[in-house]
Design a protein around this motif. Structure first.
Motif, PDB file in Angstrom:
ATOM      1  N   ASP A  76       1.206  -1.044   0.004  1.00 11.22           N
ATOM      2  CA  ASP A  76      -0.424  -0.131   0.178  1.00 11.22           C
ATOM      3  C   ASP A  76       0.793   1.441  -0.563  1.00 11.22           C
ATOM      4  O   ASP A  76       1.847   1.652   0.678  1.00 11.22           O
ATOM      5  CB  ASP A  76      -0.981  -0.241   1.284  1.00 11.22           C
ATOM      6  CG  ASP A  76      -2.082  -0.859   1.210  1.00 11.22           C
ATOM      7  OD1 ASP A  76      -2.563  -1.305  -0.036  1.00 11.22           O
ATOM      8  OD2 ASP A  76      -2.342  -1.611   2.199  1.00 11.22           O
ATOM      9  N   GLY A  77       0.402   1.813  -0.492  1.00  8.78           N
ATOM     10  CA  GLY A  77       1.189   3.497  -1.026  1.00  8.78           C
ATOM     11  C   GLY A  77       2.862   3.579  -1.314  1.00  8.78           C
ATOM     12  O   GLY A  77       2.494   2.615  -2.083  1.00  8.78           O
ATOM     13  N   HIS A  78       3.400   3.661  -0.497  1.00  4.78           N
ATOM     14  CA  HIS A  78       4.649   4.284  -0.170  1.00  4.78           C
ATOM     15  C   HIS A  78       5.475   3.407   1.120  1.00  4.78           C
ATOM     16  O   HIS A  78       6.685   3.646   1.165  1.00  4.78           O
ATOM     17  CB  HIS A  78       5.481   5.323  -0.561  1.00  4.78           C
ATOM     18  CG  HIS A  78       4.996   6.245  -1.939  1.00  4.78           C
ATOM     19  ND1 HIS A  78       5.338   5.937  -3.356  1.00  4.78           N
ATOM     20  CD2 HIS A  78       3.229   6.507  -1.713  1.00  4.78           C
ATOM     21  CE1 HIS A  78       4.452   6.780  -4.255  1.00  4.78           C
ATOM     22  NE2 HIS A  78       3.433   8.056  -3.161  1.00  4.78           N
ATOM     23  N   LEU A  79       4.694   2.220   0.981  1.00  5.21           N
ATOM     24  CA  LEU A  79       5.551   1.753   2.539  1.00  5.21           C
ATOM     25  C   LEU A  79       6.482   0.297   1.904  1.00  5.21           C
ATOM     26  O   LEU A  79       7.726   0.280   2.011  1.00  5.21           O
ATOM     27  CB  LEU A  79       4.012   0.924   2.958  1.00  5.21           C
ATOM     28  CG  LEU A  79       4.756   0.030   3.809  1.00  5.21           C
ATOM     29  CD1 LEU A  79       5.177   0.669   5.317  1.00  5.21           C
ATOM     30  CD2 LEU A  79       3.460  -0.963   4.540  1.00  5.21           C
ATOM     31  N   GLY A  80       6.392   0.441   0.291  1.00  4.64           N
ATOM     32  CA  GLY A  80       7.584  -0.623   0.061  1.00  4.64           C
ATOM     33  C   GLY A  80       8.874   0.410  -0.072  1.00  4.64           C
ATOM     34  O   GLY A  80      10.148   0.072  -0.525  1.00  4.64           O
ATOM     35  N   ALA A  81       8.494   1.812  -0.598  1.00  2.00           N
ATOM     36  CA  ALA A  81       9.861   2.541  -1.351  1.00  2.00           C
ATOM     37  C   ALA A  81      10.917   3.286   0.611  1.00  2.00           C
ATOM     38  O   ALA A  81      11.530   2.391   0.569  1.00  2.00           O
ATOM     39  CB  ALA A  81       9.381   4.194  -1.566  1.00  2.00           C
TER      40      ALA A  81
ATOM     41  N   PRO B 229      -7.742  -7.144   2.359  1.00  2.00           N
ATOM     42  CA  PRO B 229      -7.826  -5.856   1.252  1.00  2.00           C
ATOM     43  C   PRO B 229      -6.648  -5.186   1.258  1.00  2.00           C
ATOM     44  O   PRO B 229      -6.555  -4.449   2.586  1.00  2.00           O
ATOM     45  CB  PRO B 229      -9.488  -5.310   1.524  1.00  2.00           C
ATOM     46  CG  PRO B 229     -10.026  -5.411   2.780  1.00  2.00           C
ATOM     47  CD  PRO B 229      -8.777  -6.990   4.017  1.00  2.00           C
ATOM     48  N   SER B 230      -6.226  -4.826   0.092  1.00  2.00           N
ATOM     49  CA  SER B 230      -5.537  -3.127  -0.033  1.00  2.00           C
ATOM     50  C   SER B 230      -5.926  -1.969   0.234  1.00  2.00           C
ATOM     51  O   SER B 230      -7.588  -1.810   0.430  1.00  2.00           O
ATOM     52  CB  SER B 230      -4.903  -3.371  -1.582  1.00  2.00           C
ATOM     53  OG  SER B 230      -6.342  -2.986  -2.661  1.00  2.00           O
ATOM     54  N   GLU B 231      -5.322  -1.298  -0.021  1.00  2.00           N
ATOM     55  CA  GLU B 231      -6.047   0.180   0.675  1.00  2.00           C
ATOM     56  C   GLU B 231      -6.832   0.431  -0.627  1.00  2.00           C
ATOM     57  O   GLU B 231      -7.644   1.150  -1.022  1.00  2.00           O
ATOM     58  CB  GLU B 231      -4.545   0.747   1.098  1.00  2.00           C
ATOM     59  CG  GLU B 231      -5.126   2.536   1.373  1.00  2.00           C
ATOM     60  CD  GLU B 231      -3.677   3.018   1.908  1.00  2.00           C
ATOM     61  OE1 GLU B 231      -3.696   4.504   1.130  1.00  2.00           O
ATOM     62  OE2 GLU B 231      -3.742   2.910   2.271  1.00  2.00           O
ATOM     63  N   LYS B 232      -6.233   0.734  -1.982  1.00  2.00           N
ATOM     64  CA  LYS B 232      -6.942   0.625  -2.885  1.00  2.00           C
ATOM     65  C   LYS B 232      -8.136   0.141  -3.226  1.00  2.00           C
ATOM     66  O   LYS B 232      -8.944   0.586  -3.397  1.00  2.00           O
ATOM     67  CB  LYS B 232      -6.107   0.369  -4.590  1.00  2.00           C
ATOM     68  CG  LYS B 232      -6.897   0.595  -5.488  1.00  2.00           C
ATOM     69  CD  LYS B 232      -6.415   0.770  -6.965  1.00  2.00           C
ATOM     70  CE  LYS B 232      -6.657   1.372  -8.187  1.00  2.00           C
ATOM     71  NZ  LYS B 232      -8.418   0.346  -8.532  1.00  2.00           N
TER      72      LYS B 232
ATOM     73  N   LYS C 246      -7.504  -2.938   9.394  1.00  2.00           N
ATOM     74  CA  LYS C 246      -7.326  -2.105   8.324  1.00  2.00           C
ATOM     75  C   LYS C 246      -7.987  -0.926   7.658  1.00  2.00           C
ATOM     76  O   LYS C 246      -7.871  -0.072   7.152  1.00  2.00           O
ATOM     77  CB  LYS C 246      -6.560  -2.959   7.106  1.00  2.00           C
ATOM     78  CG  LYS C 246      -6.286  -2.818   5.940  1.00  2.00           C
ATOM     79  CD  LYS C 246      -5.364  -3.569   5.004  1.00  2.00           C
ATOM     80  CE  LYS C 246      -4.652  -2.927   3.663  1.00  2.00           C
ATOM     81  NZ  LYS C 246      -3.635  -3.032   2.682  1.00  2.00           N
ATOM     82  N   VAL C 247      -9.191  -1.269   7.460  1.00  2.00           N
ATOM     83  CA  VAL C 247     -10.882  -0.272   6.866  1.00  2.00           C
ATOM     84  C   VAL C 247     -10.625   0.713   7.720  1.00  2.00           C
ATOM     85  O   VAL C 247     -10.722   1.894   7.418  1.00  2.00           O
ATOM     86  CB  VAL C 247     -12.044  -1.725   7.105  1.00  2.00           C
ATOM     87  CG1 VAL C 247     -13.788  -0.510   6.566  1.00  2.00           C
ATOM     88  CG2 VAL C 247     -11.765  -2.623   6.072  1.00  2.00           C
ATOM     89  N   GLU C 248     -10.622   0.302   8.914  1.00  2.00           N
ATOM     90  CA  GLU C 248     -11.191   1.929   9.655  1.00  2.00           C
ATOM     91  C   GLU C 248      -9.845   2.664   9.447  1.00  2.00           C
ATOM     92  O   GLU C 248     -10.299   3.828   8.945  1.00  2.00           O
ATOM     93  CB  GLU C 248     -11.791   1.265  11.288  1.00  2.00           C
ATOM     94  CG  GLU C 248     -12.527   0.760  11.559  1.00  2.00           C
ATOM     95  CD  GLU C 248     -12.660   0.662  13.442  1.00  2.00           C
ATOM     96  OE1 GLU C 248     -13.664   0.017  13.515  1.00  2.00           O
ATOM     97  OE2 GLU C 248     -11.446   0.938  13.811  1.00  2.00           O
ATOM     98  N   ASP C 249      -8.418   2.523   9.180  1.00  2.00           N
ATOM     99  CA  ASP C 249      -7.322   3.201   9.219  1.00  2.00           C
ATOM    100  C   ASP C 249      -6.953   3.700   7.925  1.00  2.00           C
ATOM    101  O   ASP C 249      -6.651   4.811   7.595  1.00  2.00           O
ATOM    102  CB  ASP C 249      -5.833   2.178   9.612  1.00  2.00           C
ATOM    103  CG  ASP C 249      -4.838   2.607   9.131  1.00  2.00           C
ATOM    104  OD1 ASP C 249      -5.022   4.162   9.820  1.00  2.00           O
ATOM    105  OD2 ASP C 249      -4.208   2.620   8.394  1.00  2.00           O
ATOM    106  N   VAL C 250      -7.173   3.174   6.993  1.00  2.00           N
ATOM    107  CA  VAL C 250      -7.532   3.842   5.581  1.00  2.00           C
ATOM    108  C   VAL C 250      -8.674   4.696   5.611  1.00  2.00           C
ATOM    109  O   VAL C 250      -8.489   5.645   5.241  1.00  2.00           O
ATOM    110  CB  VAL C 250      -8.016   2.347   4.418  1.00  2.00           C
ATOM    111  CG1 VAL C 250      -8.148   2.749   2.960  1.00  2.00           C
ATOM    112  CG2 VAL C 250      -6.901   1.239   4.552  1.00  2.00           C
TER     113      VAL C 250
END
Length: 442
Positions: A176-181, A392-395, A429-433
């Motif tokens: 999700d997002g730029h977590l990988g970077a 589920p992913s953020e998207k 996760k859903v609440e955070d997103v």
């Protein structure tokens, strides 16, 4: 990751020799189950060519066998795999007579990673302990990636002057997002439940239940990926489980996504400085200790990897493997951390000394190379085929909220809990997103 922690992992996981008489990889067969158990616990199951030569032929044999219903990948001791034996790699880099052998080793390992990601036989990686570097590659293409309370996942290559390899340009870029970077630049260790929330793991199962899970799966007469998924969920924690580790959310994630969205690492650092939070200051300190060349290369290949297929990512990394190990920083990084136990002297010394276009894109990503990477089958994909088994992913969360006209946070939580059959972590996760998305919009 502190310097001391990194040195401990490198020392134990990458460099010591294993003198046991037992095979470096144990093969266990029980009913329909087949297991690889990496068997170098004294060196945290560091991966070498001998182990690859055991694993890959067996994988290919089990893939075409009617008797092999499910494949487990695990490690003996407190690690699944702490990485590759980089000291041996450095020896090969220094000796021109060994260059072809090293190239063959890399190509075989990369072909194996692609094969793991395209297997039809259900493949389960049990990340019950340290899972770093090459260990991350061995797990990250599996349909089923089990985290436990002992999971410690990281890609620490920039600390030794290398880039995050073994397919990280694919699996880190899909987070999700730029977590990988962020993970690639900092070698951030992701623990326990955080591995599930981040998308590195698909399930969270207490370590004490793993053996019973393996027995249950071995006894199944009819095995499909859906049946394996549901069986793992039977042993996973329930949705009311209270996570012991939950850090990559809220303001931390807003900071990461805001700062790491840039193409140039200098801009990333500028935003981190402007943010000024504890996380930002720690991140700056960590990045400035890493190899500047490795950080810029890793950042670029994660950005590129987000638009590439699995094969394209692996081929891109294969190009990098033909230049980067022979540059100054890799030998310096391994020698300093492993032998001298001190901070390396990088060359170039700073991020500003490196031109992204000329020094990284041209000289590394578009280098004239001698060898090409080939694969044992033609399958390819841009997204992991069985990602529906994970949270589920953020998207996916944001798209579904509008697609299904979900008006409230609770409506969205309930929709996804039904979709994921009450899976642990959905509510978190859903609440955070949704909370972060609302805060950003406001």
């Amino acid at each position: 990751m502190t310097l001391r922690t990194l040195q401990l992992v490198l020392k134990r996981g990458f460099t010591q020799k294993h003198n046991a008489v037992e095979p470096t990889v144990l093969i266990k067969k029980h009913l329909g189950s087949r297991q690889f158990i990496l068997n170098k616990p004294r060196v945290l199951n560091a991966l070498d060519m001998e182990m690859v030569d055991i694993i890959y032929p067996n994988l290919k044999s089990w893939e075409v066998s009617d008797q092999a219903k499910v494949v487990f990948f695990k490690g003996r001791g407190r690690a699944l795999c702490a990485g590759g034996d980089v000291k041996d790699v450095v020896c090969s880099v220094k000796d021109p007579k060994k260059h072809d052998d090293l190239a063959h080793q890399i190509e075989t390992e990369y072909d194996m990673l692609h094969f793991m990601g395209t297997m039809k036989t259900p493949y389960i990686a049990v990340m019950d302990g340290i899972t770093m570097g090459a260990g991350g590659g061995l797990c990250s293409f599996a349909p089923f990636r089990i985290a436990t309370e002992n999971t410690l996942f990281a890609m620490p290559e920039t600390a030794i002057g290398l880039f995050c390899d073994v397919g990280a340009s694919f699996f880190l870029s899909r987070l999700d997002g730029h977590l990988g970077a962020y993970m690639g630049a900092t070698s951030r260790i992701v623990k326990g439940e955080d591995a599930l929330f981040a998308g590195l793991a698909t399930h969270f199962v207490p370590s004490s239940r793993i053996e019973a899970l393996e027995t249950r799966l071995a006894e199944l007469d009819h095995v499909t990926h859906d049946i394996v998924h549901q069986t793992i969920e039977d042993f996973a924690v329930k949705k009311d489980h209270q996570p012991a580790t939950y850090t990559l959310h809220g303001q931390n994630r807003i900071t990461i996504d805001t700062c790491f969205k840039h193409e140039h690492m200098e801009d990333v650092l500028d935003d981190l400085k402007a943010d000024g939070s504890k996380l930002s200051l720690e991140t700056i300190d960590t990045i400035l200790k890493r190899s500047p060349s490795a950080v810029k290369t890793t950042h670029e290949h994660i950005r590129r990897g987000s638009k590439l297929s699995l094969k394209e990512c692996l081929r891109m990394e294969h190009v990098l493997w033909q230049t980067i190990p022979y540059a100054h920083d890799f030998i310096e990084g391994v020698t300093s951390h492993v032998v001298l136990k001190k901070q390396p002297k990088w060359n170039p010394a700073t991020l500003e000394d490196i031109d992204l276009e000329k020094d990284i894109k041209v000289k590394r990503f578009h280098a004239n190379i001698r060898r090409k990477l080939f694969f044992s089958n033609d399958q390819d994909f841009h997204e992991l085929p069985y990602r529906r088994y994970a949270l589920p992913s953020e998207k996916e969360i944001l798209d579904s909220k509008y697609m299904h006209s979900l008006r409230t946070v609770e409506d969205t939580v309930q929709w996804f809990e039904n979709d994921r059959n009450g899976k642990f972590g959905v509510r978190h996760k859903v609440e955070d997103v949704l909370d972060r998305n609302l805060r950003i919009l406001n």
